[in-house]
Structure formats: structure tokens, C-alpha cells
Design a protein around this motif. Sequence first.
Motif, PDB file in Angstrom:
ATOM      1  N   LEU A 318      12.840  81.789  81.496  1.00  0.00           N
ATOM      2  CA  LEU A 318      12.815  82.355  82.513  1.00  0.00           C
ATOM      3  C   LEU A 318      11.997  83.032  83.398  1.00  0.00           C
ATOM      4  O   LEU A 318      11.364  83.034  82.848  1.00  0.00           O
ATOM      5  CB  LEU A 318      13.978  83.547  81.809  1.00  0.00           C
ATOM      6  N   LEU A 319      11.737  82.633  84.353  1.00  0.00           N
ATOM      7  CA  LEU A 319      10.595  83.051  85.378  1.00  0.00           C
ATOM      8  C   LEU A 319      10.855  84.634  86.515  1.00  0.00           C
ATOM      9  O   LEU A 319      12.557  84.487  86.921  1.00  0.00           O
ATOM     10  CB  LEU A 319      10.272  82.524  86.464  1.00  0.00           C
ATOM     11  N   PRO A 320      10.340  85.236  86.957  1.00  0.00           N
ATOM     12  CA  PRO A 320      10.458  86.436  87.490  1.00  0.00           C
ATOM     13  C   PRO A 320      11.104  85.450  89.041  1.00  0.00           C
ATOM     14  O   PRO A 320      10.383  84.613  88.881  1.00  0.00           O
ATOM     15  CB  PRO A 320       9.510  87.392  87.855  1.00  0.00           C
ATOM     16  N   GLY A 321      11.730  86.194  90.137  1.00  0.00           N
ATOM     17  CA  GLY A 321      12.253  85.685  91.259  1.00  0.00           C
ATOM     18  C   GLY A 321      13.687  84.913  91.298  1.00  0.00           C
ATOM     19  O   GLY A 321      15.043  84.625  91.961  1.00  0.00           O
ATOM     20  N   MET A 322      14.404  84.655  89.656  1.00  0.00           N
ATOM     21  CA  MET A 322      15.173  83.310  88.791  1.00  0.00           C
ATOM     22  C   MET A 322      16.659  85.088  89.367  1.00  0.00           C
ATOM     23  O   MET A 322      16.231  85.962  89.352  1.00  0.00           O
ATOM     24  CB  MET A 322      15.668  82.978  87.883  1.00  0.00           C
ATOM     25  N   ILE A 323      17.248  84.244  89.772  1.00  0.00           N
ATOM     26  CA  ILE A 323      18.764  84.515  90.187  1.00  0.00           C
ATOM     27  C   ILE A 323      20.366  84.548  88.583  1.00  0.00           C
ATOM     28  O   ILE A 323      20.184  83.420  88.839  1.00  0.00           O
ATOM     29  CB  ILE A 323      19.554  85.172  91.364  1.00  0.00           C
ATOM     30  N   LEU A 324      20.203  85.713  88.271  1.00  0.00           N
ATOM     31  CA  LEU A 324      21.690  84.795  86.934  1.00  0.00           C
ATOM     32  C   LEU A 324      22.079  84.220  87.486  1.00  0.00           C
ATOM     33  O   LEU A 324      23.720  85.682  88.771  1.00  0.00           O
ATOM     34  CB  LEU A 324      22.092  86.415  86.544  1.00  0.00           C
ATOM     35  N   ALA A 325      23.025  83.064  87.219  1.00  0.00           N
ATOM     36  CA  ALA A 325      24.111  83.020  88.020  1.00  0.00           C
ATOM     37  C   ALA A 325      25.936  82.430  87.436  1.00  0.00           C
ATOM     38  O   ALA A 325      26.385  82.926  87.244  1.00  0.00           O
ATOM     39  CB  ALA A 325      24.127  81.221  87.813  1.00  0.00           C
ATOM     40  N   ALA A 326      25.494  83.401  85.823  1.00  0.00           N
ATOM     41  CA  ALA A 326      26.319  83.856  85.501  1.00  0.00           C
ATOM     42  C   ALA A 326      25.605  85.192  83.997  1.00  0.00           C
ATOM     43  O   ALA A 326      24.665  85.125  83.734  1.00  0.00           O
ATOM     44  CB  ALA A 326      27.068  82.409  84.132  1.00  0.00           C
ATOM     45  N   ASP A 327      27.095  85.818  83.632  1.00  0.00           N
ATOM     46  CA  ASP A 327      27.070  87.236  82.764  1.00  0.00           C
ATOM     47  C   ASP A 327      25.576  87.102  81.557  1.00  0.00           C
ATOM     48  O   ASP A 327      25.549  85.246  81.372  1.00  0.00           O
ATOM     49  CB  ASP A 327      27.357  87.602  82.295  1.00  0.00           C
ATOM     50  N   VAL A 328      24.655  87.164  80.773  1.00  0.00           N
ATOM     51  CA  VAL A 328      23.438  86.823  80.191  1.00  0.00           C
ATOM     52  C   VAL A 328      24.393  88.224  79.150  1.00  0.00           C
ATOM     53  O   VAL A 328      24.544  89.312  79.526  1.00  0.00           O
ATOM     54  CB  VAL A 328      22.548  87.735  80.327  1.00  0.00           C
ATOM     55  N   LYS A 329      25.047  86.965  77.687  1.00  0.00           N
ATOM     56  CA  LYS A 329      25.452  87.804  76.770  1.00  0.00           C
ATOM     57  C   LYS A 329      24.756  87.685  75.317  1.00  0.00           C
ATOM     58  O   LYS A 329      24.330  86.802  74.442  1.00  0.00           O
ATOM     59  CB  LYS A 329      26.884  88.075  76.650  1.00  0.00           C
ATOM     60  N   THR A 330      24.993  88.700  74.817  1.00  0.00           N
ATOM     61  CA  THR A 330      25.266  88.914  72.913  1.00  0.00           C
ATOM     62  C   THR A 330      25.736  87.466  72.681  1.00  0.00           C
ATOM     63  O   THR A 330      26.346  86.829  73.047  1.00  0.00           O
ATOM     64  CB  THR A 330      24.278  89.772  72.203  1.00  0.00           C
ATOM     65  N   ARG A 331      25.559  87.084  71.832  1.00  0.00           N
ATOM     66  CA  ARG A 331      25.979  86.327  70.538  1.00  0.00           C
ATOM     67  C   ARG A 331      27.506  87.280  69.857  1.00  0.00           C
ATOM     68  O   ARG A 331      28.131  85.996  69.837  1.00  0.00           O
ATOM     69  CB  ARG A 331      25.086  85.351  69.481  1.00  0.00           C
ATOM     70  N   ALA A 332      26.936  88.155  70.255  1.00  0.00           N
ATOM     71  CA  ALA A 332      28.367  89.212  69.728  1.00  0.00           C
ATOM     72  C   ALA A 332      29.261  89.393  71.053  1.00  0.00           C
ATOM     73  O   ALA A 332      29.925  89.787  71.326  1.00  0.00           O
ATOM     74  CB  ALA A 332      28.160  90.105  68.794  1.00  0.00           C
TER      75      ALA A 332
END
Length: 371
Positions: A318-332
Motif C-alpha cells: 500500500l502507498l499514499p495516494g491509493m484509494i480503497l476500492a473495498a472495506d479493509v477488515k480484520t480477520r475477525a
Amino acid sequence: MSEKLLFVDDEANILDTFRRGLRKRFTVETALGAQEGLRVLQSCGPFAVVVSDLKMPKMDGIQFLSQVRELSPTTVRIMLTGHAALEAAIAAVNEGHVFRFLTKPCDIGTLIKTLEAALDQYRLITAEKELLRGTLRGSIKVLVEILSLVNPEAFGRSERIKRLAVATAEQLKLKNIWRLELAAMLSQIGCVSIPEEILSKKYSGQKLGPEEEQIYGMHASIAVKLLENIPRMEEITAVIAHQADTYASADDLPVGARILKVCLDFDDLEQQGLSREQAISTLRDQQQRYDPNILLAFEKALFSEMGFVPRRVALRELLPGMILAADVKTRADILLLAKGQELSELVLERLIRLSGSYGVREPIAVLTPIH
């Protein structure tokens, strides 16, 4: 510009003989060996005729002409060899689909007559192909114009689908994209027989009732009925007939139908008011419905228009400037970052700290800016 001929042999003196003996009558290119022949075919083509020696190191003439057929189906193929064996001739005809099998030494008169016959065959093939394409395009143009007059909404949908489908096919580097383009243009032609109130609800993003869904679902089969009397439309009508089929429902769905399915469902979601990012996220959540390779190509085509390329990367990438295309979640399954957020150095530092405590699901879907 006259049609070009390509001679492939592993002996340079033989290629020189071809050049000297034929250059006044034909446009001749030569390649030393099969690998060089494939490179010249791709970089300097198209070639009307390819003449190949049989006995060459690493890749023989039969293997070479088989690849020529894959790369350039309309090119006429001739085998020229000093090893006249029945088995080799049969293999050349069956695997390389050669037009003629000549033995060396071949006198110049016989070679010229063979090349002229091969050029006649090439012109016949290409003329028939252009006639078919022109006839189909003409017939389809009339039908599409009728659709635009009778039902502008259905016409608008077919235009949106066509653009998305062609862009996806280009990402996949498919051949004969024009067939998919025609299928997309005609995908909504069956809507001419669907009640206007049902179409209005569908195209405005309203939910249809069970009976309305059933009626609307008939438009593909109606389209096939309308088109089945046009000659040589089988591949196109197969795509139209299966446009609503899910990927999980059949292993033998035409590639064009898989593409249309993604494009149509995406268009439905946009008509319901979802943003492009939201619509793509919804498609990803139902991945069993779509060919994963086609869904990925569709995303790339779509976001390239917006100046982004979709990627799936590891946390460390991951780098600055990227946009999340989906939620980031924990394994839980705890939400850490919501989709749509642009990553900054501060956000990345926080995410890395949290991943050490909770673990993060990878890979992470992001949009990378095109520079």
C-alpha cells in the motif's frame, strides 16, 4: 498496397533465392527460422501467404504453420520441403491446414502459379469476411435505428452496454470484437415487445414484481427469434440468448455472454443510483455470478476511464495516494477502513499498527492513480 508474402526457412541462401526470383512479381518478406517468422508475422503483418520449410530446428514447419493459423487465420499457408514423406504431408494438412504442399527443389514457374492461386484464395476469404461483416452491420444498423425510434430507453441501454463490453473485450485482448459489439447493440432489441410500463420501471431502477421480471426476462429469447433469419448470426445470437445467465450456472457460456452479464448488471446498479465504486463493490460481493477474469477486466476498463487502475495488493504494497476500492477488515471481520478512503502516510501507519494487533484480510482492493 499489394498483399505481402512471408518465406520462412533456416537457410539464408534459400531465402535469398526466393527474394531475387520473386521480388519483381510479389512483395516478399523473409525470416530465418520459425521463431523469427512468428516475430515478423506479428510485427510486420498482415501477410496474405506464408511459405514455410518443413525441417527447421527447435520448431518445425508443421508447428510453425499451426501457430500462424492461430495468430492469423486468414493467412494462406504453404509447406515447402525437400523431405517429401506421406506422413509429413498429412500432418501439415491436418495440423497446419496448409493450402499446398510443394517439394524442393521447386521450379520457379510452379512456385509462381502456386503463389498466385494462394493469393486468389486469400482474396476470396477476405472478401467473404468483409461481405459478411458489411451485411451484418447493415442489417443490424436498420434494426438498431428502429429500436431507437420505438424505444429510446432500450436503445440508450444498448449503447451504454456496447461501450462497456467493447472496452472489457479490449482489456482481454479478444479477437473479433466486432461480433461482441453487434451482440451488445442488439441485446435489447427484444424489448420492442415488452410493455412500456415494465421497461420504464426497469430503466429507472425500480424493482420489478415477480410477474414483471418474468415478462422482462423474455426479451432475450424474443431477440433471438427476431434475428434467427439473418444468415450467419449463430455466434451473435448465442451471446444474446445467454446474456442473463450467471457464470456458476453453466461452464460453456460464450465469452461474449459472460461479458454482457457483467455490463448489464453494472448498468442496472448505476440506474438504481449507485456510484461506480458502489456498483463495482456490489458485483464483487456476488462473484459467483461472474467470470472472475472478466470482472477484473471490466474493472480495469471502467476505472481506466476515471484515471485509475484497480489492483489487489498486499498490506506492505500500500502507498499514499491509493484509494480503497473495498472495506479493509480484520480477520475477525472488524471494519478498520471504509472503501472510498484515500490513503495517506498517517492512515497507513495506523493501519500497520492495527494489523500487528488484529491481523488484516489480504489482498486489499485499491485504485491506483494512472500517472
